[in-house]
Write a protein that holds these residues in place. Structure first.
Motif, PDB file in Angstrom:
ATOM      1  N   PHE A 187       0.867  -1.096  -0.096  1.00 24.42           N
ATOM      2  CA  PHE A 187      -0.042   0.129   0.058  1.00 24.42           C
ATOM      3  C   PHE A 187       0.842   1.294   0.116  1.00 24.42           C
ATOM      4  CE2 PHE A 187      -2.391   3.321   1.986  1.00 24.42           C
ATOM      5  CZ  PHE A 187      -3.645   3.232   1.538  1.00 24.42           C
ATOM      6  N   PHE A 234      -1.811  -1.407  -5.039  1.00 26.98           N
ATOM      7  CA  PHE A 234      -3.336  -1.296  -4.389  1.00 26.98           C
ATOM      8  C   PHE A 234      -3.954  -2.582  -4.391  1.00 26.98           C
ATOM      9  CE2 PHE A 234      -2.641   3.493  -5.330  1.00 26.98           C
ATOM     10  CZ  PHE A 234      -2.027   3.774  -4.147  1.00 26.98           C
ATOM     11  N   LEU A 285      -5.540   7.074   0.634  1.00 22.52           N
ATOM     12  CA  LEU A 285      -5.510   7.018  -0.887  1.00 22.52           C
ATOM     13  C   LEU A 285      -6.415   7.920  -1.337  1.00 22.52           C
ATOM     14  CD1 LEU A 285      -4.734   5.573  -3.422  1.00 22.52           C
ATOM     15  CD2 LEU A 285      -6.389   3.907  -2.738  1.00 22.52           C
TER      16      LEU A 285
END
Length: 219
Positions: free
Chosen positions: A170, A187, A205
């Protein structure tokens, strides 16, 4: 001690704490037992009792680095970062302990004193270049400083060490997104390997994607 540790591992935490308190009454010289009991109490978030235990033990054994480290870790877990700093700093000055330098870097990072945090984190990473936590911490600090280019170097190293670690995937994906590289595969893998972590941090994000879109519109 083995029976006590087995009780704790089995989830019988109250009995393990009670037995360890009794054990220490009969073995008051056992430094490891003090550290273990403090760890139990800290895990149970009984920070007050853990602090009292360690302070008492340090009065009896003032030069025991393991007790000082345990107290610093307790303060870190309790988010009393200002109290943790001098303890870890003392250990660094006395022994150049890598563990203490790592915790000092973590503590300064929590205090948002990232230039100081980076100095200690880089020292740990240079001493242990293949340690996942050290590379991840350097990447985190550089990201907080806005240096995504350098951050990706250390996060890529972390990814090499642990290619299926959702947190690393991530965070590396975030650096790729900011740098305009292909981030989506990272992701997707992060979502696969650590769905709870991805869900918890998805807002970060979304925020970065929003920032990137706004930046493009201005350009």
């Amino acid at each position: 001690m083995q029976a006590i540790l087995a009780k704790w591992a089995a989830g019988d935490h109250e009995a393990a704490v009670k037995d360890l308190v009794q054990y220490l009454q009969d073995h008051s010289e056992d430094i490891e037992a003090y550290v273990t009991l403090a760890t139990f109490l800290t895990t149970l978030k009984d920070f007050e009792q853990a602090e009292a235990l360690l302070q008492k033990a340090l009065t009896q054994f003032p030069n025991e680095a393991a007790l000082t480290y345990a107290l610093g870790t307790l303060y870190y877990q309790a988010e009393a970062y200002q109290q943790a700093v001098p303890l870890f700093m003392q250990l660094v000055q006395d022994s150049q302990s890598t563990d203490a330098q790592y915790m000092l870097a973590q503590t300064y990072h929590q205090l948002e004193q990232n230039p100081r945090a980076l100095a200690f984190a880089l020292t740990v990473q240079e001493q242990e270049p293949d340690q996942l936590d050290a590379n991840l911490l350097v990447g985190d600090i550089l990201t907080s400083l806005g240096d995504f280019d350098q951050a990706q170097t250390y996060l890529k190293k972390a990814l090499t060490i642990a290619p299926q670690n959702g947190e690393v995937l991530f965070k590396y994906g975030l650096t790729q997104l900011v740098l305009g590289a292909d981030s989506e595969p990272y992701f997707e893998q992060a979502k696969h390997y650590a769905p709870d972590y991805f869900k918890k941090n998805k807002q970060q994000l979304i925020d970065i994607e929003g920032f990137m879109q706004a930046k493009k519109q201005k350009e």
